[in-house]
Design a protein around this motif. Structure first.
Motif, PDB file in Angstrom:
ATOM      1  N   THR A   1     -53.335  20.008 -42.158  1.00 24.45           N
ATOM      2  CA  THR A   1     -52.373  18.949 -41.896  1.00 24.45           C
ATOM      3  C   THR A   1     -52.760  18.184 -40.639  1.00 24.45           C
ATOM      4  O   THR A   1     -53.027  18.793 -39.599  1.00 24.45           O
ATOM      5  N   CYS A   2     -52.800  16.863 -40.751  1.00 23.19           N
ATOM      6  CA  CYS A   2     -53.147  16.055 -39.586  1.00 23.19           C
ATOM      7  C   CYS A   2     -52.078  16.238 -38.504  1.00 23.19           C
ATOM      8  O   CYS A   2     -50.882  16.139 -38.782  1.00 23.19           O
ATOM      9  N   GLU A   3     -52.560  16.483 -37.305  1.00 24.66           N
ATOM     10  CA  GLU A   3     -51.622  16.767 -36.220  1.00 24.66           C
ATOM     11  C   GLU A   3     -50.774  15.539 -35.884  1.00 24.66           C
ATOM     12  O   GLU A   3     -49.641  15.655 -35.442  1.00 24.66           O
ATOM     13  N   LYS A   4     -51.345  14.373 -36.107  1.00 27.65           N
ATOM     14  CA  LYS A   4     -50.657  13.158 -35.691  1.00 27.65           C
ATOM     15  C   LYS A   4     -49.723  12.608 -36.776  1.00 27.65           C
ATOM     16  O   LYS A   4     -48.564  12.309 -36.506  1.00 27.65           O
ATOM     17  N   CYS A   5     -50.245  12.488 -38.013  1.00 24.79           N
ATOM     18  CA  CYS A   5     -49.435  11.821 -39.043  1.00 24.79           C
ATOM     19  C   CYS A   5     -48.907  12.778 -40.102  1.00 24.79           C
ATOM     20  O   CYS A   5     -48.232  12.362 -41.044  1.00 24.79           O
ATOM     21  N   ASN A   6     -49.247  14.086 -39.968  1.00 26.69           N
ATOM     22  CA  ASN A   6     -48.727  15.094 -40.888  1.00 26.69           C
ATOM     23  C   ASN A   6     -49.175  14.967 -42.335  1.00 26.69           C
ATOM     24  O   ASN A   6     -48.605  15.602 -43.212  1.00 26.69           O
TER      25      ASN A   6
ATOM     26  N   GLU B   1     -61.257  14.371 -39.345  1.00 23.69           N
ATOM     27  CA  GLU B   1     -61.207  12.943 -39.071  1.00 23.69           C
ATOM     28  C   GLU B   1     -60.199  12.411 -40.068  1.00 23.69           C
ATOM     29  O   GLU B   1     -60.479  12.353 -41.266  1.00 23.69           O
ATOM     30  N   CYS B   2     -58.995  12.093 -39.611  1.00 25.27           N
ATOM     31  CA  CYS B   2     -57.931  11.738 -40.556  1.00 25.27           C
ATOM     32  C   CYS B   2     -58.179  10.334 -41.133  1.00 25.27           C
ATOM     33  O   CYS B   2     -58.276   9.360 -40.384  1.00 25.27           O
ATOM     34  N   PRO B   3     -58.286  10.238 -42.470  1.00 22.73           N
ATOM     35  CA  PRO B   3     -58.520   8.917 -43.076  1.00 22.73           C
ATOM     36  C   PRO B   3     -57.267   8.038 -43.033  1.00 22.73           C
ATOM     37  O   PRO B   3     -57.351   6.837 -43.259  1.00 22.73           O
ATOM     38  N   HIS B   4     -56.105   8.644 -42.750  1.00 22.80           N
ATOM     39  CA  HIS B   4     -54.855   7.869 -42.754  1.00 22.80           C
ATOM     40  C   HIS B   4     -54.553   7.254 -41.401  1.00 22.80           C
ATOM     41  O   HIS B   4     -54.260   6.065 -41.293  1.00 22.80           O
ATOM     42  N   CYS B   5     -54.615   8.063 -40.333  1.00 25.84           N
ATOM     43  CA  CYS B   5     -54.221   7.526 -39.029  1.00 25.84           C
ATOM     44  C   CYS B   5     -55.389   7.448 -38.043  1.00 25.84           C
ATOM     45  O   CYS B   5     -55.247   6.945 -36.936  1.00 25.84           O
ATOM     46  N   GLY B   6     -56.561   7.996 -38.436  1.00 31.30           N
ATOM     47  CA  GLY B   6     -57.716   7.894 -37.552  1.00 31.30           C
ATOM     48  C   GLY B   6     -57.807   8.986 -36.498  1.00 31.30           C
ATOM     49  O   GLY B   6     -58.778   9.052 -35.744  1.00 31.30           O
TER      50      GLY B   6
HETATM   51 ZN   LIG Z   1     -53.469  11.483 -39.602  1.00 33.01          ZN
END
Ligand SMILES: [Zn+2]
Length: 739
Positions: free
Chosen positions: A124-129, A152-157
């Motif tokens: 789970t992305c720490e920033k955007c979940n 490397e989150c493709p959603h929030c970077g």
């Molecule tokens: Zn993210």
């Protein structure tokens, strides 16, 4: 000049680092490109058959084949052999893409294999979940869950290393709960349950965590269900081979470019996302270059060049080759033992091609320790077979990557004992492959090794160099002398005894000779640097390189680096080959780079320098006048006198040729250098502990300090002393390569 070399040293052949290091590069010899083709272009060979008896470097063989030679290669490692075949005849990128798509489309229950494998790495992305794939998980040895993940989150970077979540840890544990089943499957593909060597395979598989092992076996068990063209199958196998390496625990973290030699799990390591590695393989393999004819012995290749591979040992091939193929030269990267790669190769061969592929290579599973005596014995066997099948006087060009003293002793002794005469060695630094030339000859009549032969060789070499050298350099000089004096090996001694004796001989030769100084904080002879206690008056190697580079640039403005190497290496051959670091240090001091071209700085053009030196002398005279000293100039030295007594002697340089300045230095001497030379002077002191020690007694100041002194309103003799004592010279340029 000293005459340390009896042999005619060949210049180091410069090459260039490959643009991309390529698949499995951490286990393949790190060689520069362009070296073997350059060597071949300088030879007049009888015919165009080459032999690589080691089969260790696919790239080396390919380059030789692309130069128009027919290369016979023996390779008993099934993985190296596969790499060579794949590089020689690379499937087009489209086949790699299609192979991956075919694999990903296989059904695994209700889902596709691609989705299933990706889901193994969900986090789970720490920033955007959002749910995303981790690039890798980080582990500590012995723990049953990862401590961190990299994504490397493709959603929030958001990207980078983040602590592992409870969910990540649970996930890892869940996969581990079914591990036993997959582990035994992975193992059965390599070796049968009844085989007495099974324990070794089990141990090797211990270097795979449950998740990558699950991913790999899931993929491997489905290869056979796919109906693929031979080419696409090869592409798929190549990708899976990369994944097999990505999946083990031999990825120390943090580490830039690990080159593992032992099968041992680092304390902290990276677990790669196996699916992502399959995807990455596509571009890694697709860059392999133009195809080359490739056949397996005894099929023949066209005269225009190509690769003929013999899957097995040289021993078995020797007789046939002697009858049928006139070998014109031998090439090869001399193998150094790599237990990690060799064991893993056996494992991977089983996974990819089944038990039969492991069988001829099974010995690699069994052996867990390789020492240098083992290496010498194995190399000796190869050299013996070689000498048997080659005509007299056939040259061999050997590369010794990652050279270290023991490796070199082992390789040179093995070749020597088999009757290979050492013709030349070119050594740049311990980070570059050594270039060795042998010729087949009669076996030598051995003499008892004599310490004084070593001492003379090392002394002569250090005097020729005019500055201290690394232990590797003097060790090489010593080995060359022993080889020339037929003292490398007694026929009745085994290699372990021979190597032990050689080491003891070096140790006592260096320690018992007061002409040598050891610059080191360690006790061992192979640490730090060695120099001669009373350095000769000649210029040091780094001074000579400085002169040579500047002279070259004066005559050849806008030269590129490779041209300078081509000019320098023949003039400083063998063990005097300058490092790239030294050449760059000189270039950065004198020249500026425009694209790939180097040009002397405006202020470093000879005429400008002369003008500036004149100005500095005028400056010194002015300052002297203010301090009530009388000035006189004699041969670039300006002297201040007080009532006839010498107070200061300013030795004004335009260069960083400090040895020259030190020759006539005394208690009054102040060495004055241009500011642009300060970093080079600092570099020279860092690489030369003898120079550093001698310079400590003298003041070193920059032109610009003198200029600023003229601005000081009240300058006394005392403040002058303070000012010149405070000029910092250790102004290193940061990113400089040290050696
Ligand atoms: Zn993210």
């Amino acid at each position: 000049m000293y005459t340390y070399p009896k042999m005619e040293y060949k210049p180091y052949i410069p090459g260039f680092k490959p643009v991309d290091s390529g698949p499995l590069s951490r286990f393949l010899p790190p060689l520069e490109e362009g070296v073997i083709s350059a060597w071949l272009s300088h030879q007049t060979l009888a015919g165009n058959w080459l032999l690589d008896p080691f089969g260790f470097s696919p790239r080396l063989v390919l380059e030789a084949a692309r130069s128009g030679y027919r290369v016979l290669v023996t390779a008993n490692n099934p993985v190296t052999r596969f790499l060579l075949e794949t590089f020689a005849n690379p499937p087009p990128e489209s086949e790699f893409i299609a192979a991956l798509a075919d694999l990903g489309a296989i059904k695994k229950g209700e889902e596709r294999l691609a989705g299933h494998l990706q889901s193994l790495y969900f986090t789970t992305c720490e920033k955007c979940n959002q749910q995303i794939q981790a690039h890798s998980f980080l582990w500590r040895k012995g723990e049953d869950t990862p401590y961190a993940r990299i994504y490397e989150c493709p959603h929030c970077g958001d990207s980078g290393e983040r602590a592992a979540t409870e969910e990540d840890k649970e996930h890892a544990k869940r996969i581990a709960s079914t591990d036993a089943l997959h582990r035994s499957r992975a193992f059965e593909r390599v070796i049968s349950l009844k085989d007495e060597d099974r324990i070794y395979a089990e141990e090797a598989i211990q270097h795979y965590l449950p998740r990558p092992l699950y991913a790999l076996t899931t993929v491997i068990n489905r290869i056979d269900s796919l109906t693929l063209s031979p080419e696409r199958k090869r592409a798929l196998m190549a990708l899976i081979l990369l994944a097999c390496d990505a999946g083990n625990t031999l990825w120390a973290h943090p580490s830039e470019r690990p080159r593992p030699k032992q099968l041992s799990t680092p304390n902290q390591f990276r677990e790669h996302n196996v699916w992502m590695m399959l995807e990455r393989g596509v571009s890694l393999f697709a860059a392999s270059g133009s195809p080359v004819p490739f056949e397996a012995w005894p099929k023949r290749i066209p005269e225009s060049g190509g690769i003929c591979i013999y899957e097995g040992r040289l021993k078995e091939l020797a007789h046939e080759v002697k009858k049928e193929i006139p070998i014109a030269a031998v090439i090869g990267s001399v193998p150094r033992p790599n237990q990690a790669f060799w064991t893993l190769s056996a494992l991977w061969a089983g996974w990819l091609w089944g038990k039969d592929a492991v069988e001829p290579y099974k010995v690699a599973l069994r052996r867990r320790r390789y020492d240098w005596a083992w290496s010498a014995t194995a190399l000796h066997a190869i050299f013996e077979h070689l000498n048997g099948l080659l005509a007299d006087g056939v040259p061999m060009f050997g590369l010794i990557p990652e050279p270290e003293p023991a490796f070199l002793t082992s390789a040179l002794t093995a070749a020597y004992a088999a009757g290979f005469k050492l013709e030349s060695i070119a050594l740049r630094t311990e980070h570059d492959a050594m270039q060795v030339i042998w010729k087949t000859a009669q076996k030598p009549k051995s003499e008892i090794a004599d310490k004084s032969v070593l001492q003379k060789a090392v002394f002569d070499y250090l005097c020729a160099r005019g500055e201290p050298a690394s232990y590797l350099h003097i060790h090489t000089a010593g080995l060359i002398a022993l080889a020339e004096a037929n003292m490398l090996k007694q026929p009745e001694l085994e290699f372990d005894e021979t190597l032990r004796k050689a080491q003891a001989l070096f140790s006592s030769a260096l320690k018992d000779d007061e002409r040598f100084t050891h610059y080191s904080t360690g006790e061992n002879i192979d640490t730090g640097m060695w120099g001669v206690t009373s350095p000769p008056q000649d210029e040091s190697l780094s001074d000579l390189i400085e002169i040579a580079v500047v002279t070259y640039l004066q005559k050849n403005p806008n030269a590129i680096f490779l041209e300078m190497e081509d000019d320098l290496y023949p003039r400083f051959p063998g063990l005097l080959t300058p490092s790239k670091g030294l050449i760059y240090a000189v270039l950065n001091s004198y020249a500026e780079k425009n694209g790939a071209n180097w040009k002397l700085r405006d202020e470093d053009v000879a005429s400008a320098r002369r003008e500036e030196m004149k100005a500095v002398f005028a400056l010194l005279e002015k300052i002297g006048k203010r301090l009530n000293y009388e000035s006189s100039i004699n041969d670039k030295v300006l002297t201040w006198k007080d009532n006839g007594q010498t107070v200061k002697k300013f030795n004004v340089l335009a260069s960083a040729l400090l040895n020259r300045a030190l020759e006539h230095a005394d208690g009054h001497t102040v060495i004055v250098i241009p500011g642009g030379r300060a970093a080079l002077a600092a570099y020279k002191q860092e690489r030369d502990p003898s120079l550093r020690a001698r310079l400590k007694k003298y003041k070193l100041v920059k032109y610009r300090l003198l200029r600023s002194l003229l601005e000081v309103p009240i300058l006394t003799r005392e403040t002058f002393e303070e000012q010149i004592a405070s000029d910092p010279v250790e102004e290193s340029k940061g990113q400089m390569m040290m050696f």
